[in-house]
Design an enzyme around this catalytic site. Structure first.
Site: not given
Length: 326
Positions: A153-154
């Site tokens: 998850l960026e």
């Protein structure tokens, strides 16, 4: 020890492990030490499209990229063979993918479902969303015989809810659950959101492979600032994680080719030197670890497809070097 006694000891150990209850404090089932992880692209871009059956034997852990957010149910995830990829491969189906995963697992390979990536995200902003996530991902893992989850998850991370989701999935899957993470460099600097998440779940965490690319200069654990693309950039940041995690829980994430990332590609020789530096204190740059850590986890690359596009120019030398480590 005689062959018969050795076999008996192995049988006793296997039986003991088989009866370890889910959710216990036992060390999670590990992937091979000095392992190579690669992301399999479930989409089409400039890299070579691949069936899972085409993934080289160099790889121990295969991250399926990516599970997609379900627009109809917040927090839920969907996963199927991408239609464009299916066409590019002459009609690759979900059933063929499942069969290929089973064949690779029979060879000793592990699989994780990766969520997030550069363009993707999953909303875990509420307990209801977490429930949708756990239910949908749990079904995907079962349906495809996937071993676990990769957190990539960026675009922001709800640490508490992501922790809850991981714990619930771990309880559902049991001791065979494989948990990996691919944080960006900034997220594992002191105070970073992934460091908080790592602290919360390190007892069930298999490995963290930080993305040492698409990054600006970063602080090393020695207080010095290092520029992307050097042995020091990798080793002095890996040191930060090594203050929190066991060495086998730390791997090095690098792009397979210059085309695979916007910046940060390095020659495999630099990757191998960083491994030697961390594992044995040799081939270091300015930064030298306080002690060798021969159990260092391994290497991750984005992606298997980009590596295949270059004739395995990344995985062949890195695999050879991993196998040479003590």
């Amino acid at each position: 020890m005689t062959g018969r006694l050795a076999a008996l000891a192995a049988a006793v150990l296997t039986t003991a492990l088989a009866f370890t209850p889910a959710g216990s404090a036992a060390t999670p089932e590990a992937v091979p030490n000095h392992h190579l992880t690669g992301y399999w692209q479930n989409f089409v871009n400039g890299a070579k499209p691949l069936k899972i059956s085409d993934v080289p034997a160099n790889y121990d852990v295969i991250a399926l990229a990516f599970g997609n957010a379900d627009p109809a149910k917040p927090g839920a995830v969907t996963f199927n063979v991408d239609p464009e990829l299916s066409t590019a491969l002459g009609g690759y189906t979900n059933e063929q993918l499942k069969a290929d995963i089973a064949a690779k697992k029979a060879e000793g390979k592990s699989f994780v479902l990766s969520i997030g990536g550069e363009k993707g995200n999953v909303d875990l902003g509420s307990e209801a969303n977490v429930a949708n996530f756990v239910d949908s991902v749990g079904k995907i893992l079962t349906d495809y015989s996937i071993d676990g989850l990769d957190i990539d998850l960026e675009h922001g991370l709800n640490v508490a809810n992501t922790t809850s989701a991981i714990r619930q999935l771990r309880e559902r899957v049991g001791d065979g659950f494989v948990l990996t993470m691919a944080p960006q460099t900034l997220d594992v600097q002191p105070g970073g959101s992934y460091l908080q998440l790592i602290e919360n779940v390190k007892d069930v965490l298999t490995v963290v492979h930080t993305q040492y690319y698409n990054s600006g200069s970063m602080n090393g654990c020695d207080g010095q600032v290092y520029s992307q693309g050097s042995v020091d950039f990798i080793t002095a940041q890996a040191c930060t994680l090594l203050q929190t995690l066991r060495p086998d829980q730390v791997s090095l994430g690098l792009p397979a080719t210059a085309s695979a990332a916007g910046s940060g590609y390095v020659d495999p020789l630099i990757v191998n030197n960083a491994l030697s530096c961390l594992a044995a204190g040799t081939d270091c740059g300015q930064y030298t670890p306080d002690q060798p850590r021969p159990e260092i986890g391994g290497v991750m690359t984005w992606s298997i497809n980009w590596d295949a596009s270059s004739g395995n120019a990344f995985s062949d030398p890195v695999r050879t070097h991993l196998d040479s480590l003590p």
